[in-house]
Each structure stands twice: as structure tokens, then as C-alpha cells.
Design a protein around this motif. Structure first.
Motif, PDB file in Angstrom:
ATOM      1  N   UNK A  21     -16.108   6.827 -10.758  1.00 38.35           N
ATOM      2  CA  UNK A  21     -16.842   7.271  -9.596  1.00 38.35           C
ATOM      3  C   UNK A  21     -16.102   6.170  -8.736  1.00 38.35           C
ATOM      4  N   UNK A  22     -15.883   6.512  -7.566  1.00 41.31           N
ATOM      5  CA  UNK A  22     -15.359   5.686  -6.526  1.00 41.31           C
ATOM      6  C   UNK A  22     -15.662   5.910  -4.753  1.00 41.31           C
ATOM      7  N   UNK A  23     -16.929   5.015  -4.767  1.00 40.87           N
ATOM      8  CA  UNK A  23     -16.864   4.722  -3.122  1.00 40.87           C
ATOM      9  C   UNK A  23     -15.988   4.993  -2.081  1.00 40.87           C
ATOM     10  N   UNK A  24     -15.548   6.216  -1.396  1.00 42.25           N
ATOM     11  CA  UNK A  24     -14.353   6.731  -0.462  1.00 42.25           C
ATOM     12  C   UNK A  24     -14.727   5.954   0.298  1.00 42.25           C
ATOM     13  N   UNK A  25     -13.471   5.044   0.643  1.00 39.07           N
ATOM     14  CA  UNK A  25     -13.634   3.796   2.033  1.00 39.07           C
ATOM     15  C   UNK A  25     -12.401   4.640   3.562  1.00 39.07           C
ATOM     16  N   UNK A  26     -11.852   5.367   3.357  1.00 39.94           N
ATOM     17  CA  UNK A  26     -10.800   6.035   3.285  1.00 39.94           C
ATOM     18  C   UNK A  26     -10.241   7.019   3.071  1.00 39.94           C
ATOM     19  N   UNK A  27      -9.296   8.534   4.179  1.00 39.25           N
ATOM     20  CA  UNK A  27      -9.174   9.173   3.597  1.00 39.25           C
ATOM     21  C   UNK A  27      -7.713  10.092   4.075  1.00 39.25           C
ATOM     22  N   UNK A  28      -7.109  10.248   4.739  1.00 35.38           N
ATOM     23  CA  UNK A  28      -5.733  11.390   5.248  1.00 35.38           C
ATOM     24  C   UNK A  28      -5.297  12.142   5.046  1.00 35.38           C
ATOM     25  N   UNK A  29      -5.539  13.031   6.355  1.00 32.80           N
ATOM     26  CA  UNK A  29      -5.083  14.341   5.829  1.00 32.80           C
ATOM     27  C   UNK A  29      -3.692  15.043   6.023  1.00 32.80           C
ATOM     28  N   UNK A  84     -10.567   3.808  -2.392  1.00 31.10           N
ATOM     29  CA  UNK A  84     -12.134   2.839  -1.969  1.00 31.10           C
ATOM     30  C   UNK A  84     -12.127   2.220  -3.510  1.00 31.10           C
ATOM     31  N   UNK A  85     -13.487   1.926  -3.564  1.00 30.42           N
ATOM     32  CA  UNK A  85     -13.755   1.193  -5.037  1.00 30.42           C
ATOM     33  C   UNK A  85     -14.728   1.653  -5.971  1.00 30.42           C
ATOM     34  N   UNK A  86     -14.566   1.369  -6.243  1.00 30.51           N
ATOM     35  CA  UNK A  86     -14.321   2.326  -8.321  1.00 30.51           C
ATOM     36  C   UNK A  86     -16.810   1.729  -7.828  1.00 30.51           C
ATOM     37  N   UNK A  87     -17.541   2.352  -8.403  1.00 34.26           N
ATOM     38  CA  UNK A  87     -18.833   1.819  -8.349  1.00 34.26           C
ATOM     39  C   UNK A  87     -18.801   2.357  -9.940  1.00 34.26           C
ATOM     40  N   UNK A  88     -18.742   3.510 -10.846  1.00 37.37           N
ATOM     41  CA  UNK A  88     -18.991   3.253 -12.010  1.00 37.37           C
ATOM     42  C   UNK A  88     -17.375   3.960 -12.790  1.00 37.37           C
ATOM     43  N   UNK A  89     -17.611   4.304 -14.186  1.00 34.76           N
ATOM     44  CA  UNK A  89     -16.273   3.979 -14.552  1.00 34.76           C
ATOM     45  C   UNK A  89     -17.114   5.076 -15.793  1.00 34.76           C
ATOM     46  N   UNK A 115     -14.002  -2.804  -8.541  1.00 35.23           N
ATOM     47  CA  UNK A 115     -12.401  -2.774  -8.319  1.00 35.23           C
ATOM     48  C   UNK A 115     -11.559  -1.478  -7.551  1.00 35.23           C
ATOM     49  N   UNK A 116     -10.683  -2.074  -6.213  1.00 36.30           N
ATOM     50  CA  UNK A 116     -10.199  -1.436  -5.017  1.00 36.30           C
ATOM     51  C   UNK A 116      -9.111  -0.062  -5.998  1.00 36.30           C
ATOM     52  N   UNK A 117      -9.296   0.858  -5.533  1.00 33.55           N
ATOM     53  CA  UNK A 117      -8.614   1.974  -5.906  1.00 33.55           C
ATOM     54  C   UNK A 117      -7.444   2.450  -5.304  1.00 33.55           C
ATOM     55  N   UNK A 118      -6.644   3.176  -5.307  1.00 25.81           N
ATOM     56  CA  UNK A 118      -5.895   4.635  -4.374  1.00 25.81           C
ATOM     57  C   UNK A 118      -5.836   5.713  -5.072  1.00 25.81           C
TER      58      UNK A 118
END
Length: 333
Positions: free
Chosen positions: A31-39, A68-73, A84-87
């Protein structure tokens, strides 16, 4: 949570901001808290047309790339932990076991195999610009073919979403890179990315390009990101036994020029792991390699300066479809 859904297929007007339940990760998911996405162009295409990767059911949450940032696995995930910051790749497409929701939301559940740790030296906006385009370029230049410092590489659309990182990757590998561009602004961007020269097929013939940049021998590798007439020209400019790679293969072309040179044609569709569930761990490994190149300063995304919030997703889609983007369009969440 807030999310943008495509209520049905159609114009950008079908994109609506709404409230959805916060998802829970299952086995192998994060589960990721999305910080940004691209089109990406494919995001607008599945919104409009019934393609093999179009979600089977609407309303649907679109959006492929994210940072974004991992909130739960979920159960079985050991590579990532909370905070963890992931993409990587979220979804927005049809998968082998149902639709995979995309990144146009506060939170998204994603396959742990389709992500990697975010490059530490860039922000979430820059990281969100990379997954689809840079992974496509990597697959074209290092999985489908092998380029070396001796390779002469031509890249069409050299300032575009996929072409721009492709120029950087080929340059980082030491190849001599020629970019096909259509304006002075695009040529300047491609040269900045590492192209040794730029050419315009609208004013220079394929034969002239071969004579001027390969001593008449033809290019070792041509990566076509445009399709149509550009791909036909690639068949003319490749050397005997050379390799043409394209990401725009859903059309009819005369393959005789390739056949008569014993040359090879390769297709790249970066969505195959999402669509069919195959080679997902390898996609995560490519993202790790891309992150390392970013941290080494060898790969930097080209980002349009206009900023969009989640509620502006339709405007971002409209801008991309109008051809007005000067780099990747980023939506901050």
C-alpha cells in the motif's frame, strides 16, 4: 480517500474527482501513499479506446507511473517496509486476474515486483516521470539489443517521453547517438541529453542521413518511438544485419527493406508484465538499475513546468492530447 475515476470511456471530461475506500494490500502487494503521478499517452488511449490493455470495467482509476511512500506491506513482502520511498508501476490497465487500479488516487495497492526504491537524489515529481518511459528505453536498448561504445544509434523522437531517456541511456553506454527531432527546441533538448547530432526527416532524406552520419554504412541500432513514416525510414537507414526496435508496431509496414538486409525488427511493450503477469520481478530490477543511473547523474527526466493537482487530471490529459507538453506532465497528489 480522494481519487480520480474515468466514469466511462470518452474524452477527458469523463475524469471525475470522487471518494473511494482506502485499499488494503494482499499477498505480494504494497500500500503506497501516492505523492506524484505522470501522464503517458497510453493513459489517454485506454481512456478513449478499447485496447487489449483497457480496463474491462468502468468506472476505473487510471494512471500508470507513480512515486510515493510505503504505508503498509502485505503478506510475503520482504523487500519493502513502511516509510520506504518507492516508485514504479501502479496499474490503470487490465491484468491477467482483473483490472489493476491506477495511481490517480491518494493511495494505491501495487505489486511489490513492479516497484523499486525511489532514487535518493530526486523528488517525487521527478521519480514519477520515469517508470514507463525509462523502462521502455532500457528494454529497447539493453534487453532487445546490445549497444556498445562502438554502436551508431539513431533514436526517433529524441526529445519525446521515451526518446529523451533513450538518448541519455545510449549516451551513458558510450554509443554515438543521432536523434531525430522536428524543431530547434527539441534538437536543443536532445543535444543536452547526449545526442551527438540531430536530424529532421522532414528536410533531410534517409539516404542523406546515412551518408552524413554512418559513412554510408547504416546505423547499428535504430530505436523508433514515433512509428508511421519514421519506422519506414528506419528500415531504410539500418545497416545490413542491424536491429530496429519500435514501440509503435500496431500498423502495416513493408518489411522488404529489412528482409533484403537480413536486419531484425523488435517490439517493446512495457505493459506486458502488467497485462499478462509475466516477468514482473525483472521489471522491478530494471527500475533499480534506472534509479542507480539517476543517482549517478546519468539520467534526468524532462518535465513540463506546468503543475497539476489531482483535481486537475482532466486538464493534464487535455494538454498531452493537444501536443502542448514540453516534457512529462506531473500530477501532484
Amino acid at each position: 480517500m480522494k481519487a480520480v475515476i474515468a466514469t466511462e470511456q470518452g474524452s477527458a471530461d469523463v475524469l471525475r474527482l470522487t471518494d473511494l475506500p482506502k485499499p488494503t494490500p494482499g499477498p505480494g502487494e504494497v500500500l503506497v501513499r501516492i505523492r506524484a503521478t505522470s501522464v503517458n499517452p497510453i493513459d489517454t488511449k485506454v481512456r478513449k479506446a478499447k485496447l487489449p490493455m483497457t480496463p474491462a470495467l468502468f468506472p476505473a482509476v487510471l494512471g500508470t507511473d507513480f512515486a510515493g511512500t510505503v504505508e503498509a506491506v502485505g503478506p510475503g513482502v520482504t523487500r519493502f517496509s513502511a516509510q520506504d520511498d518507492v516508485y514504479g508501476f501502479a496499474g490503470g490497465f487490465r491484468g491477467p486476474n482483473g483490472d489493476l487500479p491506477g495511481a490517480l488516487a491518494d493511495y494505491a495497492v501495487v505489486d511489490a515486483d513492479l516497484i523499486a526504491r525511489k532514487p535518493g537524489n530526486v523528488d517525487f515529481r521527478s521519480a514519477a516521470a520515469l517508470p514507463l518511459t525509462a523502462t521502455t528505453a532500457w528494454m529497447a536498448l539493453f534487453d532487445k539489443v546490445r549497444i556498445t561504445p562502438a554502436s551508431r544509434v539513431l533514436i526517433t523522437g529524441g526529445a519525446g517521453g521515451v526518446g529523451y531517456p533513450a538518448v541519455q541511456l545510449a549516451h551513458a553506454a558510450g554509443a554515438h547517438v543521432v536523434a531525430v527531432t522536428r524543431s530547434a527546441e527539441s534538437a536543443e533538448a536532445a543535444i543536452f541529453a547526449g545526442a551527438g547530432a540531430c536530424v529532421d526527416l522532414a528536410v533531410t532524406t534517409a539516404q542523406e542521413i546515412v551518408e552524413d552520419h554512418t559513412d554510408g554504412q547504416g546505423f547499428d541500432v535504430i530505436f523508433d518511438t514515433v512509428g508511421g513514416a519514421s519506422l519506414d525510414a528506419a528500415f531504410q537507414m539500418i545497416k545490413p544485419t542491424g536491429d530496429v526496435v519500435t514501440v509503435v508496431g500496431a500498423a502495416s509496414h513493408n518489411l522488404a527493406p529489412l528482409y533484403l538486409k537480413g536486419a531484425n525488427l523488435h517490439m517493446v511493450l512495457v505493459l506486458v508484465p502488467i497485462m499478462f503477469g509475466t516477468a514482473r520481478p525483472q521489471q522491478g530490477e530494471i527500475l533499480e538499475k534506472i534509479a542507480l543511473l539517476v543517482e549517478e547523474g546519468k539520467l534526468t527526466p524532462r518535465i513540463d513546468p506546468q503543475r497539476f493537482a489531482l483535481e486537475d487530471a482532466a486538464d493534464a490529459h487535455r494538454k498531452l492530447e493537444a501536443g502542448d507538453a514540453k516534457g512529462k506532465l506531473i500530477i501532484d497528489i
